[in-house]
Design an enzyme around this catalytic site. Structure first.
Site, PDB file in Angstrom:
ATOM      1  N   CYS A 121      -1.113   4.205  11.176  1.00 27.04           N
ATOM      2  CA  CYS A 121      -0.861   5.455  11.909  1.00 27.04           C
ATOM      3  C   CYS A 121      -2.051   5.786  12.809  1.00 27.04           C
ATOM      4  O   CYS A 121      -2.415   6.939  12.984  1.00 27.04           O
ATOM      5  CB  CYS A 121      -0.510   6.589  10.963  1.00 27.04           C
ATOM      6  SG  CYS A 121      -1.731   6.909   9.712  1.00 27.04           S
ATOM      7  N   CYS A 140       0.886  -1.175   0.000  1.00 26.74           N
ATOM      8  CA  CYS A 140       0.000   0.000   0.000  1.00 26.74           C
ATOM      9  C   CYS A 140       0.920   1.220   0.000  1.00 26.74           C
ATOM     10  O   CYS A 140       1.218   1.777   1.053  1.00 26.74           O
ATOM     11  CB  CYS A 140      -0.867   0.011   1.253  1.00 26.74           C
ATOM     12  SG  CYS A 140      -1.775  -1.525   1.525  1.00 26.74           S
ATOM     13  N   GLY A 143       6.184   7.681   0.659  1.00 24.42           N
ATOM     14  CA  GLY A 143       7.171   8.045   1.687  1.00 24.42           C
ATOM     15  C   GLY A 143       7.990   6.845   2.158  1.00 24.42           C
ATOM     16  O   GLY A 143       9.217   6.931   2.280  1.00 24.42           O
TER      17      GLY A 143
HETATM   18  N1  SAM Z   1       2.926   3.794   2.644  1.00 20.55           N
HETATM   19  C1  SAM Z   1       2.467   5.104   2.239  1.00 20.55           C
HETATM   20  C2  SAM Z   1       3.543   6.128   2.521  1.00 20.55           C
HETATM   21  O1  SAM Z   1       4.362   5.915   3.425  1.00 20.55           O
HETATM   22  O2  SAM Z   1       3.590   7.137   1.823  1.00 20.55           O
HETATM   23  C3  SAM Z   1       1.164   5.454   2.921  1.00 20.55           C
HETATM   24  C4  SAM Z   1       0.096   4.400   2.713  1.00 20.55           C
HETATM   25  S1  SAM Z   1      -1.501   4.864   3.271  1.00 20.55           S
HETATM   26  C5  SAM Z   1      -1.377   4.663   4.979  1.00 20.55           C
HETATM   27  C6  SAM Z   1      -2.455   3.497   2.772  1.00 20.55           C
HETATM   28  C7  SAM Z   1      -2.644   3.395   1.270  1.00 20.55           C
HETATM   29  O3  SAM Z   1      -3.287   2.158   0.990  1.00 20.55           O
HETATM   30  C8  SAM Z   1      -3.541   4.479   0.674  1.00 20.55           C
HETATM   31  O4  SAM Z   1      -2.858   5.131  -0.357  1.00 20.55           O
HETATM   32  C9  SAM Z   1      -4.734   3.698   0.115  1.00 20.55           C
HETATM   33  O5  SAM Z   1      -5.249   4.242  -1.077  1.00 20.55           O
HETATM   34  C10 SAM Z   1      -4.116   2.338  -0.129  1.00 20.55           C
HETATM   35  N2  SAM Z   1      -5.063   1.208  -0.190  1.00 20.55           N
HETATM   36  C11 SAM Z   1      -6.306   1.116   0.325  1.00 20.55           C
HETATM   37  N3  SAM Z   1      -6.842  -0.085   0.038  1.00 20.55           N
HETATM   38  C12 SAM Z   1      -5.918  -0.763  -0.660  1.00 20.55           C
HETATM   39  C13 SAM Z   1      -5.884  -2.050  -1.269  1.00 20.55           C
HETATM   40  N4  SAM Z   1      -6.931  -2.877  -1.193  1.00 20.55           N
HETATM   41  N5  SAM Z   1      -4.774  -2.421  -1.946  1.00 20.55           N
HETATM   42  C14 SAM Z   1      -3.710  -1.589  -2.032  1.00 20.55           C
HETATM   43  N6  SAM Z   1      -3.685  -0.355  -1.484  1.00 20.55           N
HETATM   44  C15 SAM Z   1      -4.771   0.051  -0.809  1.00 20.55           C
END
Ligand code: SAM
Length: 339
Positions: free
Chosen positions: A268, A142, A147
């Protein structure tokens, strides 16, 4: 390099009382006294600190010197020079300041690599726990806005870094981040996909040495500042759906990692349902997986800066914001696939 660090002087964000009331109820029960200290920080955005993650692929001439002159110090080097091997040898450099100041973000220019990325320094914890070694195949399940993918590349050069994101707009943002920080000579190591992370485990079983699941979660910091009550209420309803998605993503990650490989699960939020309970339920249902404790020496080496919560039961580690150590919330759990 000319730099100035400024205190944030923007008007206060609009607090959502509905979300605050909900947090008060849930977190005082789950975290006791620790919640009230974290709450003071979350309710005062002008006290929030910002970490500066340096980009080892860019020209850093004078930058470290400028940061030092502004009062920044290196998170991983300052207090325990003899510190833990997990943090001592890695090239990642994140500069932090004791005060809530920030330097400006850099804008994107084609053909030029940005020198630093501003982040909540606790976001490095899952990346350090992943402990990527040179040449390993890594999946960031994800990944947007990128970042942690970026931070992984600051710790070692993987053989492959597969960055996945399900949302089109955020996927495009991820691509832009990688383009701004990773030199063209290393881009062949990257694979960026737009998929539902829940399907990657079955599509590529056992393909990776390390997998990071930085799961979609109720982001405590931003949810408190939901602009309108209606949206706040919607989020609180959606919140009940998140643990299922998180468990499915974690199971997919466990399927995608090879036997002997490591999966790091992070969020988070401070919510027990999205943290410890997710990990406990997956451990109970997924054969051949064991919980790895982060080494105490590793935790100790970071404790001057991060406030680690006392969790009951103690599954994973949770960094909670405290006065003067405003990093977090960040939950991290490390799982090893045995077979
Ligand atoms: N790791 C990223 C960073 O450090 O910049 C932040 C990730 S954020 C907490 C979670 C991400 O998971 C979001 O961008 C969201 O769109 C994505 N997401 C949600 N459901 C998902 C899925 N089923 N498969 C993959 N990504 C997903």
């Amino acid at each position: 390099t000319q730099l100035a660090a400024q205190y944030i002087s923007k008007p206060q964000k609009q607090l959502c009382e509905t979300v605050l009331k909900y947090f008060d109820r849930q977190y005082s029960e789950e975290l006791g006294e620790q919640w009230w200290n974290a709450r003071d920080v979350l309710l005062n955005p002008l006290s929030w600190q910002y970490g500066v993650l340096l980009n080892r692929f860019s020209d850093l001439t004078n930058l470290k010197q400028c940061l030092a002159e502004l009062g920044y110090t290196n998170l991983l080097q300052q207090t325990h020079p003899e510190s833990h091997s997990q943090t001592a040898d890695i090239p990642l450099q994140c500069f932090i300041h004791p005060d809530p100041v920030r330097i400006p973000t850099q804008s994107h220019h084609t053909g030029w690599l940005k020198q630093y990325y501003l982040l909540n320094a606790a976001s490095l914890l899952p990346v350090l726990a992943l402990n990527v070694q040179e040449g390993e195949n890594v999946l960031d399940l994800c990944a947007a806005p990128g970042g942690k993918s970026l931070a992984i590349l600051q710790t070692a050069t993987p053989g492959l870094l597969h960055c996945n994101e399900v949302d089109q707009h955020r996927h495009d943002w991820l691509l832009k981040t990688l383009e701004s920080y990773v030199p063209p000579s290393l881009r062949h190591l990257l694979s960026v996909t737009l998929q539902d992370g829940r399907s990657i485990g079955t599509m590529q079983p056992g393909a990776y040495d390390k997998v990071l699941v930085d799961a979609p979660c109720s982001n405590d910091r931003s949810w408190l500042y939901t602009p309108d009550t209606h949206r706040g209420e919607m989020w609180l309803k959606e919140r009940t759906q998140l643990p299922l998605l998180q468990k499915e993503l974690l199971c997919s990650a466990l399927a995608a990692v090879r036997p002997g490989g490591i999966v790091v699960y992070s969020t988070c939020t401070m919510s027990r349902a999205e943290n410890q309970s997710v990990v406990e339920e997956v451990l109970a249902s997924y054969p051949g997986v064991e919980l790895q404790e982060l080494e105490q020496q590793f935790i100790d080496s970071l404790s001057d800066h991060f406030c680690f919560a006392h969790l009951h039961p103690s599954v994973g580690q949770l960094v909670i914001p405290q006065k003067g150590k405003t990093w977090g919330p960040m939950y991290v759990s490390q799982l090893k696939k045995i077979y």
